[in-house]
Every structure is written in structure tokens, then in C-alpha cells.
Design an enzyme around this catalytic site. Structure first.
Site, PDB file in Angstrom:
ATOM      1  N   ASN A  51      23.042   0.308  25.009  1.00  0.00           N
ATOM      2  CA  ASN A  51      23.545   1.043  23.840  1.00  0.00           C
ATOM      3  C   ASN A  51      22.549   0.961  22.689  1.00  0.00           C
ATOM      4  O   ASN A  51      22.871   0.486  21.593  1.00  0.00           O
ATOM      5  CB  ASN A  51      24.927   0.543  23.403  1.00  0.00           C
ATOM      6  CG  ASN A  51      26.012   1.213  24.211  1.00  0.00           C
ATOM      7  OD1 ASN A  51      25.931   2.421  24.501  1.00  0.00           O
ATOM      8  ND2 ASN A  51      27.002   0.456  24.614  1.00  0.00           N
ATOM      9  N   HIS A  52      21.351   1.353  22.981  1.00  0.00           N
ATOM     10  CA  HIS A  52      20.300   1.405  21.962  1.00  0.00           C
ATOM     11  C   HIS A  52      19.184   2.317  22.470  1.00  0.00           C
ATOM     12  O   HIS A  52      19.181   2.744  23.629  1.00  0.00           O
ATOM     13  CB  HIS A  52      19.757  -0.002  21.673  1.00  0.00           C
ATOM     14  CG  HIS A  52      19.192  -0.711  22.868  1.00  0.00           C
ATOM     15  ND1 HIS A  52      19.744  -1.838  23.418  1.00  0.00           N
ATOM     16  CD2 HIS A  52      18.116  -0.427  23.631  1.00  0.00           C
ATOM     17  CE1 HIS A  52      19.033  -2.218  24.463  1.00  0.00           C
ATOM     18  NE2 HIS A  52      18.039  -1.369  24.613  1.00  0.00           N
TER      19      HIS A  52
END
Ligand code: T46
Length: 137
Positions: A51-52
Site C-alpha cells: 500500500n505504497h
């Protein structure tokens, strides 16, 4: 134009003793010098990691044992999903790709080859920030 995400297949060398797969930096399959490696294992069931996106860091992801799924979102909004379930499968993830890793099998070992040393300032961990940067690009 450079693809943001690319699936690659590493040749398997083998003889009666077993099988062997090589990853070498600076070639066609891993198109950067490898400055760092790390691996993810013993993941909590059902967990979603990542999630980046990265500004600069380029990575090759290989599930050397078991399986996991990598979801990617490109700077143009295109979304792709990739199941890594055999050690000859690699996923090249360039910078500015929002990515998450999920659906890890119990025995999954996700090996990551990275083009840069660890630098927290290279991470974009806010999805809103990623969307804003995407609009500017
Ligand atoms: C990525 C995906 C595929 C370090 O101190 N040095 C390192 O080289 C790394 C990779 C992590 N860390 C620290 C930073 C955090 O405190 O280890 C902790 C866990 O890292 P993170 O939450 O970023 O882990 P993931 O699984 O979400 O992401 C990792 C990589 O960080 C990232 O580059 O693309 O795997």
C-alpha cells in the site's frame, strides 16, 4: 516507452541434483544494479502489505516459495493483478506504481531485489498523495 510493471520468467537450470534459478542485476530480466535485497515470510493469514509507491526505487518481486498476489496501480490509473506462484516468475515494479501484496500462502517467501538502499523518504505511503502526484505527472 518503459512499462511500469512487467512479468518476467527466469530460466531454470537443472540437473539430477535439483533446480537453480539465477537473478543477476543489470541484465534484461533485472534491468538495474541490485543494491539491496529483503524477503517477507511468516505473514499473518489474510494480511495485506505494501500500500505504497516509490519515487525512485525499482524492484523485482519473486515468490521463491508458496504464492502471493501483487496488485498494482499505474500512474495513468491502469490496475493490474499478478499471481506469483512459482520461483521462476518475477514481477518488475518501477517507481510511481501503487502496489499491495496479499493472499499469501502459509509457506510464502517473497524475495525483493531493489535498485536503491532503504530510504523512507522514497516512499509515498498516502494514497491521496499518490493521486495528487499522478495528476501532476
Ligand atoms: C515494497 C514491498 C514489496 C527497513 O528498515 N529496511 C528495508 O529495507 C525495508 C524493506 C523495510 N524496513 C522497515 C520499514 C518498516 O518499519 O521494515 C518495516 C516494514 O516495512 P514496510 O512496512 O515498508 O513493509 P511492506 O511489506 O509493506 O513493503 C516492503 C518494502 O518496504 C517495499 O519497498 O515495495 O515490500
Amino acid at each position: 516507452m518503459l512499462a511500469n510493471v512487467k512479468e518476467v520468467k527466469f530460466p531454470t537450470r537443472g540437473d539430477e541434483r535439483g533446480r537453480l534459478i539465477v537473478q543477476e542485476g543489470g541484465g534484461d530480466l533485472v534491468p538495474f544494479e541490485i543494491k539491496r535485497t529483503f524477503f517477507i515470510f511468516d505473514t499473518t493469514p489474510g494480511i495485506v502489505r505494501g500500500n505504497h509507491a516509490h519515487h525512485k526505487n525499482r524492484q523485482m518481486l519473486i515468490c521463491t516459495s508458496g504464492a502471493c498476489t501483487i496488485d498494482c496501480e499505474m500512474p495513468d490509473g491502469t490496475k493490474t493483478s499478478h499471481r506469483l506462484d512459482w520461483p521462476d516468475k518475477g514481477l518488475l515494479v518501477e517507481g510511481m506504481v501503487w502496489h499491495q501484496m496479499k493472499e499469501f500462502s502459509k509457506d510464502a517467501v517473497l524475495l525483493v531485489l531493489a535498485s536503491e538502499h532503504y530510504d523512507e523518504s522514497d516512499y509515498i505511503r498516502s494514497y491521496d498523495e499518490f493521486l495528487k502526484m499522478r495528476q501532476k505527472a
